[in-house]
Design an enzyme around this catalytic site. Sequence first.
Site, PDB file in Angstrom:
ATOM      1  N   ALA A   1      32.426  42.976  38.606  1.00  0.00           N
ATOM      2  CA  ALA A   1      31.467  43.236  37.312  1.00  0.00           C
ATOM      3  C   ALA A   1      33.347  42.348  36.778  1.00  0.00           C
ATOM      4  O   ALA A   1      34.015  42.924  36.927  1.00  0.00           O
ATOM      5  CB  ALA A   1      31.468  44.363  37.431  1.00  0.00           C
TER       6      ALA A   1
ATOM      7  N   GLY B 212      31.391  44.479  42.460  1.00  0.00           N
ATOM      8  CA  GLY B 212      30.343  44.301  42.254  1.00  0.00           C
ATOM      9  C   GLY B 212      30.499  42.614  43.566  1.00  0.00           C
ATOM     10  O   GLY B 212      29.584  41.561  43.450  1.00  0.00           O
TER      11      GLY B 212
ATOM     12  N   GLU C 298      29.412  44.244  46.675  1.00  0.00           N
ATOM     13  CA  GLU C 298      27.888  44.168  46.015  1.00  0.00           C
ATOM     14  C   GLU C 298      26.761  42.635  46.130  1.00  0.00           C
ATOM     15  O   GLU C 298      25.860  42.634  46.573  1.00  0.00           O
ATOM     16  CB  GLU C 298      27.202  44.769  44.932  1.00  0.00           C
ATOM     17  CG  GLU C 298      27.965  46.094  44.859  1.00  0.00           C
ATOM     18  CD  GLU C 298      28.388  46.856  43.986  1.00  0.00           C
ATOM     19  OE1 GLU C 298      28.695  46.242  42.318  1.00  0.00           O
ATOM     20  OE2 GLU C 298      26.923  47.574  43.503  1.00  0.00           O
TER      21      GLU C 298
HETATM   22  N1  DAK Z   1      36.692  42.332  35.708  1.00  0.00           N
HETATM   23  C1  DAK Z   1      37.693  41.531  34.640  1.00  0.00           C
HETATM   24  N2  DAK Z   1      38.884  40.726  35.178  1.00  0.00           N
HETATM   25  C2  DAK Z   1      39.452  40.787  36.205  1.00  0.00           C
HETATM   26  C3  DAK Z   1      38.485  41.896  37.216  1.00  0.00           C
HETATM   27  C4  DAK Z   1      37.464  42.773  36.919  1.00  0.00           C
HETATM   28  N3  DAK Z   1      36.438  42.901  37.557  1.00  0.00           N
HETATM   29  N4  DAK Z   1      39.598  41.568  38.380  1.00  0.00           N
HETATM   30  C5  DAK Z   1      40.756  40.529  38.139  1.00  0.00           C
HETATM   31  N5  DAK Z   1      40.639  40.316  37.005  1.00  0.00           N
HETATM   32  C6  DAK Z   1      41.450  39.756  35.971  1.00  0.00           C
HETATM   33  C7  DAK Z   1      43.012  40.135  35.633  1.00  0.00           C
HETATM   34  O1  DAK Z   1      42.921  41.265  34.422  1.00  0.00           O
HETATM   35  C8  DAK Z   1      43.618  39.359  35.247  1.00  0.00           C
HETATM   36  O2  DAK Z   1      43.434  38.662  34.314  1.00  0.00           O
HETATM   37  P1  DAK Z   1      44.944  38.526  33.482  1.00  0.00           P
HETATM   38  O3  DAK Z   1      45.825  39.202  33.573  1.00  0.00           O
HETATM   39  O4  DAK Z   1      45.792  37.026  34.075  1.00  0.00           O
HETATM   40  O5  DAK Z   1      44.125  37.711  31.682  1.00  0.00           O
HETATM   41  C9  DAK Z   1      42.990  37.751  36.792  1.00  0.00           C
HETATM   42  O6  DAK Z   1      41.493  38.178  36.697  1.00  0.00           O
HETATM   43  C10 DAK Z   1      43.978  38.468  37.713  1.00  0.00           C
HETATM   44  O7  DAK Z   1      43.870  39.390  38.254  1.00  0.00           O
HETATM   45  P2  DAK Z   1      45.122  40.267  38.297  1.00  0.00           P
HETATM   46  O8  DAK Z   1      46.626  39.645  37.564  1.00  0.00           O
HETATM   47  O9  DAK Z   1      45.099  41.916  38.750  1.00  0.00           O
HETATM   48  O10 DAK Z   1      45.838  39.745  40.195  1.00  0.00           O
HETATM   49  P3  DAK Z   1      46.256  40.528  41.233  1.00  0.00           P
HETATM   50  O11 DAK Z   1      46.696  39.724  42.494  1.00  0.00           O
HETATM   51  O12 DAK Z   1      47.759  41.227  40.580  1.00  0.00           O
HETATM   52  O13 DAK Z   1      45.442  41.900  41.854  1.00  0.00           O
HETATM   53  C11 DAK Z   1      43.030  42.733  42.487  1.00  0.00           C
HETATM   54  C12 DAK Z   1      44.169  41.478  41.862  1.00  0.00           C
HETATM   55  C13 DAK Z   1      41.828  41.776  42.013  1.00  0.00           C
HETATM   56  C14 DAK Z   1      43.341  43.512  43.519  1.00  0.00           C
HETATM   57  C15 DAK Z   1      42.560  43.118  41.106  1.00  0.00           C
HETATM   58  O14 DAK Z   1      42.796  42.311  39.256  1.00  0.00           O
HETATM   59  C16 DAK Z   1      41.485  44.265  39.938  1.00  0.00           C
HETATM   60  O15 DAK Z   1      42.025  45.916  41.285  1.00  0.00           O
HETATM   61  N6  DAK Z   1      40.345  44.024  40.047  1.00  0.00           N
HETATM   62  C17 DAK Z   1      39.420  44.392  39.638  1.00  0.00           C
HETATM   63  C18 DAK Z   1      39.286  44.912  40.779  1.00  0.00           C
HETATM   64  C19 DAK Z   1      38.120  45.694  40.592  1.00  0.00           C
HETATM   65  O16 DAK Z   1      38.212  47.478  40.499  1.00  0.00           O
HETATM   66  N7  DAK Z   1      36.299  45.888  40.239  1.00  0.00           N
HETATM   67  C20 DAK Z   1      35.501  46.504  40.112  1.00  0.00           C
HETATM   68  C21 DAK Z   1      35.025  45.709  39.110  1.00  0.00           C
HETATM   69  S1  DAK Z   1      33.858  47.555  39.142  1.00  0.00           S
HETATM   70  C22 DAK Z   1      26.117  46.652  37.789  1.00  0.00           C
HETATM   71  C23 DAK Z   1      26.436  45.488  38.519  1.00  0.00           C
HETATM   72  C24 DAK Z   1      27.797  45.495  38.811  1.00  0.00           C
HETATM   73  C25 DAK Z   1      28.529  46.297  38.710  1.00  0.00           C
HETATM   74  C26 DAK Z   1      28.513  48.033  38.242  1.00  0.00           C
HETATM   75  C27 DAK Z   1      27.253  47.408  37.723  1.00  0.00           C
HETATM   76  N8  DAK Z   1      24.980  46.721  36.413  1.00  0.00           N
HETATM   77  C28 DAK Z   1      23.578  45.092  36.524  1.00  0.00           C
HETATM   78  C29 DAK Z   1      24.158  47.966  36.013  1.00  0.00           C
HETATM   79  C30 DAK Z   1      30.106  46.236  39.428  1.00  0.00           C
HETATM   80  C31 DAK Z   1      31.054  47.360  38.664  1.00  0.00           C
HETATM   81  C32 DAK Z   1      32.729  46.949  39.033  1.00  0.00           C
HETATM   82  O17 DAK Z   1      33.185  45.358  39.981  1.00  0.00           O
END
Ligand code: DAK
Length: 261
Positions: free
Chosen positions: A66, A112, A115
């Site tokens: 997300a 997400g 998911e």
């Molecule tokens: N959100 C926003 N931006 C994201 C992102 C995310 N989840 N993942 C990546 N990006 C963005 C980065 O900020 C970066 O943007 P800039 O800095 O270039 O502007 C760009 O994508 C490229 O990412 P990286 O520079 O970080 O690229 P790397 O290859 O170094 O790393 C990575 C890739 C996928 C390992 C890393 O970006 C990462 O760890 N991303 C976050 C992964 C994460 O934590 N995902 C879980 C998020 S929480 C719900 C519905 C859904 C959810 C909850 C509730 N309801 C409806 C109640 C779900 C929650 C989640 O998913």
Amino acid sequence: MNATPEVLIEKDGPVGIATLSRPKALNALSQPLIKELLAALEAFDADPAVRVMLVTGSERAFAAGADINEMKDLPDSKAAEDAMAEHLARWDRIAQLKKPVIAAVSGFALGGGCELAMACDMIVASETAQFGQPETLIGVIPGAGGTQRLTKAVGQALAMDLCLTGRRLNAREALAAGLVSRVFAPEVFLAEAKKLAHEVAKMAPLAAQAAKRAVRKALDVDTPAGLRAERQDFYLLFDSKDQKEGMKAFVEKRPPKFAGD
Ligand code: DAK
């Protein structure tokens, strides 16, 4: 709706394809993106020409979760619930589509993203795929079904490991764990995923939808209730023309022509 679409929509015969396209954020699933995706999938679900749906992303990312930017400033639980209730309802509707939905995952399927793939009926993966639920690393837990669907797919031991450590499964590990059903080499991944979708599209459509319903039921109810639901749909299909056609074609040793009724 966004000015620039973040979900590319295409019909390939009976296969409706939705491609997530928000490359700058690795297809992070913002509220507008999920809204667009749901609209596309519900339109496919209602389109008699479409029998199967395929959801995919880019080579680098199916979806990296997300959108963290949308959540980072929410001050408290009340604000989070207010901001996300409608969003969550849309996620639920994706899991409630009638027609079979295949997730074709290349690259990151995190949080997400994982998911969303699990809300689909079948996951196929490129060898580059990485699945994970890293939410605890950013102070939350999976919020769109991850704790439940992942546990049902891979069992408590591995689900707990992934949710508590944020570690990722590669495609082969995901295959071995039962999270995905097929893994393809990156060069043929999308073509193979489409081929699979076309194969499913050849099935009697009402039977395919009933099979989807019945298999999903197994995740939600106890076995006697699941068996009752299975039996009911089994008998109901004898009211369909496609059951007559399918069995007639078998005895006549010819391919069936299913009309979806
Ligand atoms: N959100 C926003 N931006 C994201 C992102 C995310 N989840 N993942 C990546 N990006 C963005 C980065 O900020 C970066 O943007 P800039 O800095 O270039 O502007 C760009 O994508 C490229 O990412 P990286 O520079 O970080 O690229 P790397 O290859 O170094 O790393 C990575 C890739 C996928 C390992 C890393 O970006 C990462 O760890 N991303 C976050 C992964 C994460 O934590 N995902 C879980 C998020 S929480 C719900 C519905 C859904 C959810 C909850 C509730 N309801 C409806 C109640 C779900 C929650 C989640 O998913």
